[in-house]
Structure formats: structure tokens, C-alpha cells
Write an enzyme that holds these catalytic residues in place. Structure first.
Site, PDB file in Angstrom:
ATOM      1  N   LEU A 247      30.341  39.045  36.526  1.00 24.56           N
ATOM      2  CA  LEU A 247      30.057  40.242  35.745  1.00 24.56           C
ATOM      3  C   LEU A 247      30.970  41.389  36.180  1.00 24.56           C
ATOM      4  CD1 LEU A 247      26.207  39.730  35.848  1.00 24.56           C
ATOM      5  CD2 LEU A 247      27.675  39.503  33.830  1.00 24.56           C
ATOM      6  N   PRO A 248      31.008  42.481  35.413  1.00 21.66           N
ATOM      7  CA  PRO A 248      31.960  43.560  35.711  1.00 21.66           C
ATOM      8  C   PRO A 248      31.795  44.224  37.071  1.00 21.66           C
ATOM      9  CG  PRO A 248      31.117  43.779  33.478  1.00 21.66           C
ATOM     10  CD  PRO A 248      30.323  42.688  34.141  1.00 21.66           C
TER      11      PRO A 248
ATOM     12  N   LYS B 261      37.410  41.805  49.144  1.00 22.60           N
ATOM     13  CA  LYS B 261      38.003  41.995  47.815  1.00 22.60           C
ATOM     14  C   LYS B 261      38.442  43.447  47.639  1.00 22.60           C
ATOM     15  CE  LYS B 261      38.803  41.513  43.349  1.00 22.60           C
ATOM     16  NZ  LYS B 261      39.161  40.432  42.490  1.00 22.60           N
TER      17      LYS B 261
END
Length: 188
Positions: free
Chosen positions: A70-71, A176
Site C-alpha cells: 500500500l502507499p 528503506k
């Protein structure tokens, strides 16, 4: 398909659609959901063994491991805690594998809420962009308990070329963020 856990996949955009397709092609029992019903139908039309769920709760009811792409962490939280969310139907012993680019603090609070109902969580942020998802050459930066990471390793093996377990839950999303910062500085 004997012995493979039942997978759910939520988020069928430019990354999730090819990722879910690779899992279906590899023979994993797969249930998919997206806020855009047409995205779910595209996956099923290309991979007829997959089934569509109308809500995240329906995905949870049919899955041992639910993967989210998901975003961001807010979207993951909406899928977990929203009306007809995963929390309403996850069974003890289930696992949520978040491959989104989520905020680490949201991952940790979501993981704590899931742990309270005996559901594990692993964050496995990806590097490789759309081409990596399409080619099944993603690189995963993983956070989570070692036994949970080992549980999802066969799934991630289908989707990527490398995985790095970098620490406890939330660590994958921290890495990330660092990766994105370095990439942005390098490209400027």
C-alpha cells in the site's frame, strides 16, 4: 499446492499486481483485494486460481499470511483497523507481511496491536521499483522476529532476488527510509 500457506494480498497497484501474479503463478493459494475492484478483477482474469475478496476482513478470513503493498503506513493501518479491516477476522497464528513503504513508528504500533491478538507482523520494504516487481527481482529489507522472517522467506523468494533481515519489527522500513535518502542525495 499442498503445504503452502494460504496467502492474502491487499494493494494491487503497479507493484502489487505483478507481485500477486508471481505468487499465483508459483501455486500459492491466493485471495486478493484492492480499493479499486477493477484491480482485483485484473489479477483474477490473468491468474484464474486467485479469488477476490470484497473487504480486508474477507482476505483475513481466507488467509494464513496477509501481504500488504500500500502507499504508506496510514493505508496499512486503514486496512488493518478500518471497518471490515483485517483485525476483525485475523486468527491467532496468522501473520501480516507489510511490503509497503510505511512509517516505522506506524509499523511498530500496528505490530503491537496485532501481537495483542497473537498475530505476527513482518515489515519487508522493497527496493527495485515497478520493473523489479514485474521481473520478480525485488530486494527486501526486513524487520521482524527471526521465526516470523523464516516463515515468510519462501514467499519473498518468489518475489525477489535478495533479502536482508536488518533487525526487529520496523527495521525494514527504517532501512528503506535510509535507502531512499541516499538515493535522493546521489541523484541530485
Amino acid at each position: 499446492m499442498a503445504g503452502k500457506e494460504r496467502l492474502g494480498f491487499i494493494g494491487l497497484g503497479v507493484m502489487g499486481q505483478p507481485m500477486s501474479g508471481h505468487l499465483a503463478d508459483a501455486g500459492w493459494p491466493l485471495c486478493v483485494h484492492d480499493v479499486d475492484p477493477a484491480a482485483s478483477q485484473r489479477v483474477v482474469s490473468e491468474h484464474p486460481t486467485a479469488v477476490v475478496a470484497a473487504t480486508p476482513a474477507e482476505v483475513a478470513a481466507q488467509s494464513d499470511v496477509v501481504i500488504t503493498m500500500l502507499p504508506d503506513g496510514e493505508a496499512v493501518r486503514a486496512a488493518v483497523f478500518g471497518a471490515d479491516g483485517l483485525m476483525t477476522a485475523l486468527r491467532p497464528g496468522s501473520l501480516v507481511l507489510d511490503t509497503s513503504s510505511s512509517q516505522p513508528w506506524l509499523t511498530n504500533s500496528t505490530g503491537a496491536a496485532l501481537a495483542a491478538i497473537s498475530v505476527d507482523m513482518v515489515d519487508a520494504a522493497v527496493s527495485g521499483a515497478q520493473w523489479g516487481a514485474q521481473a520478480a527481482e525485488l530486494v527486501f529489507m526486513i524487520g521482524g522476529q527471526p521465526d516470523s522472517v523464516e516463515r515468510v522467506r519462501p514467499i519473498l523468494d518468489v518475489l525477489g532476488r535478495a533479502m536482508f533481515h536488518v533487525g526487529p519489527l520496523g527495521s525494514g522500513h527504517v532501512m528503506k527510509s535510509i535507502n531512499n535518502a541516499i538515493t535522493a542525495m546521489t541523484l541530485l
